[in-house]
Design an enzyme around this catalytic site. Sequence first.
Site, PDB file in Angstrom:
ATOM      1  N   TYR A  53      39.180  28.787  51.656  1.00  0.00           N
ATOM      2  CA  TYR A  53      38.704  30.167  51.503  1.00  0.00           C
ATOM      3  C   TYR A  53      38.518  30.782  52.890  1.00  0.00           C
ATOM      4  O   TYR A  53      37.642  30.395  53.652  1.00  0.00           O
ATOM      5  CB  TYR A  53      37.397  30.230  50.690  1.00  0.00           C
ATOM      6  CG  TYR A  53      37.565  29.812  49.233  1.00  0.00           C
ATOM      7  CD1 TYR A  53      38.830  29.681  48.662  1.00  0.00           C
ATOM      8  CD2 TYR A  53      36.459  29.541  48.432  1.00  0.00           C
ATOM      9  CE1 TYR A  53      38.988  29.290  47.336  1.00  0.00           C
ATOM     10  CE2 TYR A  53      36.613  29.151  47.105  1.00  0.00           C
ATOM     11  CZ  TYR A  53      37.884  29.026  46.574  1.00  0.00           C
ATOM     12  OH  TYR A  53      38.039  28.629  45.253  1.00  0.00           O
ATOM     13  N   SER A 207      37.658  32.457  37.932  1.00  0.00           N
ATOM     14  CA  SER A 207      38.166  33.803  37.549  1.00  0.00           C
ATOM     15  C   SER A 207      37.782  34.166  36.120  1.00  0.00           C
ATOM     16  O   SER A 207      38.628  34.519  35.295  1.00  0.00           O
ATOM     17  CB  SER A 207      39.684  33.919  37.750  1.00  0.00           C
ATOM     18  OG  SER A 207      39.985  34.061  39.109  1.00  0.00           O
ATOM     19  N   PRO A 208      36.480  34.116  35.808  1.00  0.00           N
ATOM     20  CA  PRO A 208      36.040  34.411  34.430  1.00  0.00           C
ATOM     21  C   PRO A 208      36.278  35.861  34.033  1.00  0.00           C
ATOM     22  O   PRO A 208      36.281  36.173  32.840  1.00  0.00           O
ATOM     23  CB  PRO A 208      34.540  34.091  34.469  1.00  0.00           C
ATOM     24  CG  PRO A 208      34.148  34.263  35.911  1.00  0.00           C
ATOM     25  CD  PRO A 208      35.341  33.787  36.699  1.00  0.00           C
ATOM     26  N   GLY A 212      38.781  40.684  37.817  1.00  0.00           N
ATOM     27  CA  GLY A 212      38.275  42.057  37.727  1.00  0.00           C
ATOM     28  C   GLY A 212      38.800  42.792  36.500  1.00  0.00           C
ATOM     29  O   GLY A 212      38.243  43.800  36.078  1.00  0.00           O
ATOM     30  N   GLY A 216      36.905  46.065  32.934  1.00  0.00           N
ATOM     31  CA  GLY A 216      37.358  47.326  32.331  1.00  0.00           C
ATOM     32  C   GLY A 216      37.682  48.393  33.357  1.00  0.00           C
ATOM     33  O   GLY A 216      37.955  49.536  33.001  1.00  0.00           O
ATOM     34  N   LYS A 217      37.677  48.022  34.648  1.00  0.00           N
ATOM     35  CA  LYS A 217      37.870  49.080  35.649  1.00  0.00           C
ATOM     36  C   LYS A 217      39.344  49.434  35.895  1.00  0.00           C
ATOM     37  O   LYS A 217      39.635  50.444  36.516  1.00  0.00           O
ATOM     38  CB  LYS A 217      37.188  48.719  36.967  1.00  0.00           C
ATOM     39  CG  LYS A 217      37.779  47.559  37.729  1.00  0.00           C
ATOM     40  CD  LYS A 217      36.932  47.315  38.967  1.00  0.00           C
ATOM     41  CE  LYS A 217      37.335  46.066  39.708  1.00  0.00           C
ATOM     42  NZ  LYS A 217      36.437  45.798  40.830  1.00  0.00           N
TER      43      LYS A 217
HETATM   44  N1  LIG Z   1      39.725  26.153  41.903  1.00  0.00           N
HETATM   45  C1  LIG Z   1      40.500  27.182  42.083  1.00  0.00           C
HETATM   46  O1  LIG Z   1      41.733  27.047  42.220  1.00  0.00           O
HETATM   47  C2  LIG Z   1      39.900  28.559  42.164  1.00  0.00           C
HETATM   48  C3  LIG Z   1      40.748  29.692  42.173  1.00  0.00           C
HETATM   49  C4  LIG Z   1      40.153  30.943  42.218  1.00  0.00           C
HETATM   50  C5  LIG Z   1      38.763  31.064  42.262  1.00  0.00           C
HETATM   51  N2  LIG Z   1      37.972  29.960  42.280  1.00  0.00           N
HETATM   52  C6  LIG Z   1      36.492  30.068  42.347  1.00  0.00           C
HETATM   53  O2  LIG Z   1      36.055  30.926  41.329  1.00  0.00           O
HETATM   54  C7  LIG Z   1      35.273  31.986  41.887  1.00  0.00           C
HETATM   55  C8  LIG Z   1      35.418  33.209  41.049  1.00  0.00           C
HETATM   56  O3  LIG Z   1      36.788  33.623  41.005  1.00  0.00           O
HETATM   57  P1  LIG Z   1      37.109  35.161  41.012  1.00  0.00           P
HETATM   58  O4  LIG Z   1      36.481  35.804  42.205  1.00  0.00           O
HETATM   59  O5  LIG Z   1      38.559  35.324  40.824  1.00  0.00           O
HETATM   60  O6  LIG Z   1      36.273  35.602  39.701  1.00  0.00           O
HETATM   61  P2  LIG Z   1      36.301  36.868  38.778  1.00  0.00           P
HETATM   62  O7  LIG Z   1      34.930  36.992  38.226  1.00  0.00           O
HETATM   63  O8  LIG Z   1      37.415  36.800  37.805  1.00  0.00           O
HETATM   64  O9  LIG Z   1      36.588  38.085  39.756  1.00  0.00           O
HETATM   65  C9  LIG Z   1      35.626  38.488  40.671  1.00  0.00           C
HETATM   66  C10 LIG Z   1      35.992  39.858  41.197  1.00  0.00           C
HETATM   67  O10 LIG Z   1      35.940  40.829  40.148  1.00  0.00           O
HETATM   68  C11 LIG Z   1      35.374  42.035  40.624  1.00  0.00           C
HETATM   69  N3  LIG Z   1      34.065  42.202  39.980  1.00  0.00           N
HETATM   70  C12 LIG Z   1      33.144  41.223  39.717  1.00  0.00           C
HETATM   71  N4  LIG Z   1      32.084  41.738  39.100  1.00  0.00           N
HETATM   72  C13 LIG Z   1      32.314  43.051  38.956  1.00  0.00           C
HETATM   73  C14 LIG Z   1      31.573  44.110  38.378  1.00  0.00           C
HETATM   74  N5  LIG Z   1      30.398  43.889  37.823  1.00  0.00           N
HETATM   75  N6  LIG Z   1      32.123  45.355  38.399  1.00  0.00           N
HETATM   76  C15 LIG Z   1      33.332  45.583  38.947  1.00  0.00           C
HETATM   77  N7  LIG Z   1      34.073  44.616  39.522  1.00  0.00           N
HETATM   78  C16 LIG Z   1      33.571  43.356  39.522  1.00  0.00           C
HETATM   79  C17 LIG Z   1      35.219  41.838  42.128  1.00  0.00           C
HETATM   80  O11 LIG Z   1      36.447  42.184  42.764  1.00  0.00           O
HETATM   81  P3  LIG Z   1      36.727  43.626  43.426  1.00  0.00           P
HETATM   82  O12 LIG Z   1      35.458  44.406  43.474  1.00  0.00           O
HETATM   83  O13 LIG Z   1      37.270  43.292  44.751  1.00  0.00           O
HETATM   84  O14 LIG Z   1      37.752  44.244  42.523  1.00  0.00           O
HETATM   85  C18 LIG Z   1      35.026  40.335  42.245  1.00  0.00           C
HETATM   86  O15 LIG Z   1      35.327  39.832  43.514  1.00  0.00           O
HETATM   87  C19 LIG Z   1      35.757  32.097  43.333  1.00  0.00           C
HETATM   88  O16 LIG Z   1      34.804  32.690  44.185  1.00  0.00           O
HETATM   89  C20 LIG Z   1      35.984  30.628  43.666  1.00  0.00           C
HETATM   90  O17 LIG Z   1      34.747  30.035  44.009  1.00  0.00           O
HETATM   91  C21 LIG Z   1      38.529  28.715  42.206  1.00  0.00           C
END
Ligand SMILES: NC(=O)c1ccc[n+]([C@@H]2O[C@H](COP(=O)([O-])OP(=O)(O)OC[C@H]3O[C@@H](n4cnc5c(N)ncnc54)[C@H](OP(=O)(O)O)[C@@H]3O)[C@@H](O)[C@H]2O)c1
Length: 341
Positions: A53, A207-208, A212, A216-217
């Site tokens: 990261y 990536s739950p 993003g 819904g954005k």
């Molecule tokens: N093992 C693996 O291969 C792997 C791969 C990926 C991730 N991960 C882990 O999983 C974690 C989560 O992954 P992810 O960041 O992809 O999760 P995610 O929850 O799918 O996406 C998070 C992104 O969604 C947007 N967001 C989150 N909450 C929001 C809200 N309330 N309103 C509007 N936008 C919102 C933000 O992006 P923007 O504001 O920039 O749009 C935020 O950075 C990572 O930090 C990492 O630790 C692991």
Amino acid sequence: MHSRTLGRSGAVVAAQTLGTMTFGNEADESTSHRIIEAYLDAGGNFLDTADVYSRGTSERIIGKWLAANPKDAERLVITTKGRFPMGDDANDYGASRRHLSRALDASLQRLGVERIDLYQVHAWDALTPLEETLRFLDDAISAGKIDAFGLSNYTGWQITKAALAAEHRGWAPPVTLQVQYSLLVRGIEHEVVPAVLDQGIGLLPWSPLAGGWLTGKYRREEAPTGASRLGENPERGMEAWSLRKDDERNWAVIDAVREGAERLGCSPAQLALAWLDRQPGVTSTIIGARSVEQLQANVAALDVDVDEETLQHLTEISRPQAEVYPYGELAIKQRHRDLTP
Ligand SMILES: NC(=O)c1ccc[n+]([C@@H]2O[C@H](COP(=O)([O-])OP(=O)(O)OC[C@H]3O[C@@H](n4cnc5c(N)ncnc54)[C@H](OP(=O)(O)O)[C@@H]3O)[C@@H](O)[C@H]2O)c1
């Protein structure tokens, strides 16, 4: 925030993990530190990072915070990962003893800790004999460098093979699996979920919110702009605009999440996270945020009171359409030991 045990280990972790992939990227150091504090304030105790990261910057930012906050640091369960490239040399990546031993030492140094609670192999490595990886991880536990290990992005057969290989040799077994899982990405339900349930391995969905999309954005008719993941790079990773925008099923799920959230008086992101927390095998959902506001909104998802009917509707509408033999209805029934036709 409620807690669960970390797979078959005795460690207890919060139902939401703080993901730190944004640290050193969308979130600068001071924002990242405030995100950690907001997460702790919400009752969280489980922090996920990886050496890749921002090429070590996420771990460095966390290390700085841990050093400045030794008391709070004591409460945290910390997990990082190794396996992906940290340099250009042929041995700068992979799950070999040679690479992982150096990667683990470098992670310990950047985090400024003597041991890591959970060390994860970031992905399967077809080149390295599995026993070499497992033996290294068992040795790292004996050496006191890690307390337990987990896997990430493995398929069902790979998980089972790793768990049984470790068991047969008397080595420590994997306690967790970290994989992509959300209302938009449910492929793991075919075989990965049954495998982790069978082996008692804790599931850590990444990536739950599908990066993003489930907030819904993003809208059908508008290409993303502004300070959002796809606004900054529409073709980024698995969230890519071109990958998802033409898939009507995605929009049907997003619409259903938006409507359900409106009815319940919560945000779409909160409903999507609440659904995931209730799926079989899920130990702790890894949430990511670029700001304190996003983090605070998302941890509140665990307090949302969702009725069974809404959960069921989301499960139905997001069900993967194509039946992949032999992972269809029969497999689901077998999982529940209900073989009546
Ligand atoms: N093992 C693996 O291969 C792997 C791969 C990926 C991730 N991960 C882990 O999983 C974690 C989560 O992954 P992810 O960041 O992809 O999760 P995610 O929850 O799918 O996406 C998070 C992104 O969604 C947007 N967001 C989150 N909450 C929001 C809200 N309330 N309103 C509007 N936008 C919102 C933000 O992006 P923007 O504001 O920039 O749009 C935020 O950075 C990572 O930090 C990492 O630790 C692991």
